[in-house]
Each structure stands twice: as C-alpha cells, then as structure tokens.
Motif scaffolding. Sequence first.
Motif, mmCIF file in Angstrom:
data_model
loop_
_atom_site.group_PDB
_atom_site.id
_atom_site.type_symbol
_atom_site.label_atom_id
_atom_site.label_comp_id
_atom_site.label_asym_id
_atom_site.label_seq_id
_atom_site.Cartn_x
_atom_site.Cartn_y
_atom_site.Cartn_z
ATOM 1 N N VAL A 55 0.860 -1.184 0.000
ATOM 2 C CA VAL A 55 0.000 0.000 0.000
ATOM 3 C C VAL A 55 0.898 1.235 0.000
ATOM 4 C CG1 VAL A 55 -1.837 -1.199 1.240
ATOM 5 C CG2 VAL A 55 -0.152 0.140 2.517
ATOM 6 N N PRO A 56 0.479 2.322 -0.652
ATOM 7 C CA PRO A 56 1.306 3.544 -0.669
ATOM 8 C C PRO A 56 1.399 4.148 0.727
ATOM 9 C CG PRO A 56 -0.840 3.940 -1.676
ATOM 10 C CD PRO A 56 -0.756 2.470 -1.442
ATOM 11 N N ARG A 95 -9.431 8.882 0.277
ATOM 12 C CA ARG A 95 -9.174 7.711 -0.553
ATOM 13 C C ARG A 95 -8.646 6.608 0.353
ATOM 14 N NH1 ARG A 95 -6.669 10.546 -6.022
ATOM 15 N NH2 ARG A 95 -6.714 12.656 -5.177
ATOM 16 N N SER A 96 -8.881 5.366 -0.035
ATOM 17 C CA SER A 96 -8.397 4.254 0.784
ATOM 18 C C SER A 96 -8.085 3.055 -0.097
ATOM 19 C CB SER A 96 -9.425 3.875 1.850
ATOM 20 O OG SER A 96 -8.941 2.802 2.650
ATOM 21 N N ALA A 104 -4.635 1.611 4.082
ATOM 22 C CA ALA A 104 -4.125 2.982 4.109
ATOM 23 C C ALA A 104 -5.211 3.948 3.658
ATOM 24 C CB ALA A 104 -2.896 3.122 3.217
ATOM 25 N N PHE A 105 -5.190 5.144 4.243
ATOM 26 C CA PHE A 105 -6.108 6.220 3.894
ATOM 27 C C PHE A 105 -5.282 7.439 3.477
ATOM 28 C CE2 PHE A 105 -8.346 3.567 6.870
ATOM 29 C CZ PHE A 105 -9.661 3.557 6.448
ATOM 30 N N ARG A 229 -2.438 1.126 8.733
ATOM 31 C CA ARG A 229 -2.342 0.169 9.832
ATOM 32 C C ARG A 229 -2.494 -1.247 9.283
ATOM 33 N NH1 ARG A 229 -6.896 -1.614 13.947
ATOM 34 N NH2 ARG A 229 -6.746 -3.397 12.526
ATOM 35 N N PRO A 230 -1.827 -2.228 9.891
ATOM 36 C CA PRO A 230 -2.107 -3.621 9.503
ATOM 37 C C PRO A 230 -3.577 -3.949 9.700
ATOM 38 C CG PRO A 230 -0.120 -3.508 10.854
ATOM 39 C CD PRO A 230 -0.753 -2.144 10.894
ATOM 40 N N LEU A 231 -4.130 -4.743 8.799
ATOM 41 C CA LEU A 231 -5.533 -5.114 8.930
ATOM 42 C C LEU A 231 -5.767 -5.999 10.153
ATOM 43 C CD1 LEU A 231 -6.502 -5.860 5.222
ATOM 44 C CD2 LEU A 231 -7.558 -4.150 6.680
ATOM 45 N N ALA A 232 -4.875 -6.949 10.377
ATOM 46 C CA ALA A 232 -5.043 -7.886 11.484
ATOM 47 C C ALA A 232 -4.919 -7.154 12.813
ATOM 48 C CB ALA A 232 -4.010 -9.004 11.398
ATOM 49 N N SER A 233 -5.822 -7.453 13.733
ATOM 50 C CA SER A 233 -5.816 -6.810 15.036
ATOM 51 C C SER A 233 -5.047 -7.652 16.047
ATOM 52 C CB SER A 233 -7.249 -6.607 15.521
ATOM 53 O OG SER A 233 -7.275 -6.072 16.825
#
Length: 282
Positions: A55-56, A95-96, A104-105, A229-233
């Motif tokens: 992701v950028p 944007r995301s 990323a946003f 942020r990483p998707l996994a919590s």
Amino acid sequence: MARFERVWGRQGRMTSIVPLFAGLLAGAAVLGWLGIPVVSSEGLFVRSYLIAGDVPSAPEDPAWEKIPPLTLPLSGQVITRPVWPEPSAKALGVRSVHNGIEIAFLLEWQDNTKNDRLTPGTFRDGVAIGLPLGEAPAFFCMGQLDHYINIWHWKADWQSDIDRRAAKAAERKGESGEVRRFEVIPRRASSVEDLVGGGFSTLTSKQLQGRVQGKAIWKDGVWRVVIRRPLASTDPENEAKLEPGRLQAVAFAVWNGENKERNGQKAVAPWFQLSIDPTVKL
C-alpha cells in the motif's frame, strides 16, 4: 421498534416530529449560507480498494492517482461545550486502499497555513479517523460508555518531529564541515497517536504506539496525510476490527491550528460507511 416509538409516540402521533423537521430545514439553510456542503451520510460509502503489492505509504505516491477520491462535507462540532460552529475546513477528500495485509487512507483538505509547531498560544493542525470498537457505532466524537471508539489522530507537530529527526540523521551521514545546531527533538513512534475513547474527557492514549503510521506533506495550502495500519488486530478489545469484505462505520475530524482549533473545537464528518473490498486473486 422501541427506537421509533420514542419519536412518533405510542399512539402514532407525529406532533413531536414537526419541530424536528423544521429545525433540520433551518439548520440546512444556515449551513448552506455558511458554504458548508449539506448531504446525508446514508448511502455514502468510503471504499477501500483492493490493490496488488504494497500500500502507498506517502501522499505523493502515484498509486493514489488511480483511486477516485470521495469528498465528505465537514461541519462544526456543536454537541458539547465549547461548541465550534464555524470551523475553517469545509470538506475532506478521502481515498483508501488495502492489499489484504495493510490498509491505508489518504486524507486531503484545504488549509492555507501550516501549523506544525507547538508554542505558547499556538495550536497544531491535525486530522483523525474514528472507528467503533464492536459492531454498533458509538458517538462519533469521543465514543460513549460501553460503546468505545478507536481514534487515529495524526498531529502535524509530531510529523514535524519525525521529519526533523530524519533530516538530522541525514546531516550526520554527510561530510560537510559545518557546525550543526543542537536541538532537542522528541522521539515519536509515529506521527499518529492511537487512542481509545468512551465519552467526553475519557480519551486515553494506548500504551502500545506505532501500529498506526502516518506521513504527510503540506503544499500550496493543502494538507495530504496518509494513515495506515495492519488489517489484522493484535488487541481486539482496544483496536478497531478491519476485515476485507466487511462493512463498518467510520468518522473523521479536522483541526486548523491557525483558527485556534483544538480538542473538541474542530470540524467533523460523522458516521459514514467504510466498505473494505473482499480479498480475491489479482
């Protein structure tokens, strides 16, 4: 059903809702006169597009140009004192993207002054993303008791600290004979503070910082901020759940330091829907 009964009354009477509609129409007229876009958040989706590769992480990454922005209207925070009915920011571009591992946003808004240093009597620029902890959306500003919210608060002065430390490190690697000016610069794990809120005056900074990262540039009167942020919590009780294919609520806030905005004095975009693309083979 009980929720609708409180508005209409148990006998089906609608006398209590007439003043409500009148107030909404008057409020819309005032917002239009102030130049604040007026739209309903219902049906508006912030889509996180699935992409291949990383992701950028920077606002100037050309990958962002492939993602269509969604412009969200901003209005003043008027729920609690001190109210802030006339913030300087009127709209926020969002944007995301995600790659199945990280999300990323890119957040963009007009700000004619760059406020990235805190001194007595001055305030910082900032932007925040709010995500509910759990399935039900909480109060969009700071959450509420038993309905907490995870807030990612990017701060311009924290970004400045990180950028200046990086510049100092680059200077030390150089071979110039110039005398370097001594400056104490705070160490930051990120330019984004990761917080949890359960109502006004309950905002708490999480002990573990750095999972949410930020990078920003200010140019030609526009802030462009990337938050990722990483998707996994790793902490489900205190960290927003982000899963491909999931639909959830999301809110935003913007502060203009030049306009003396801080804490609850801010521009807000209350709950919209965040749609994270399902993961498929690209």
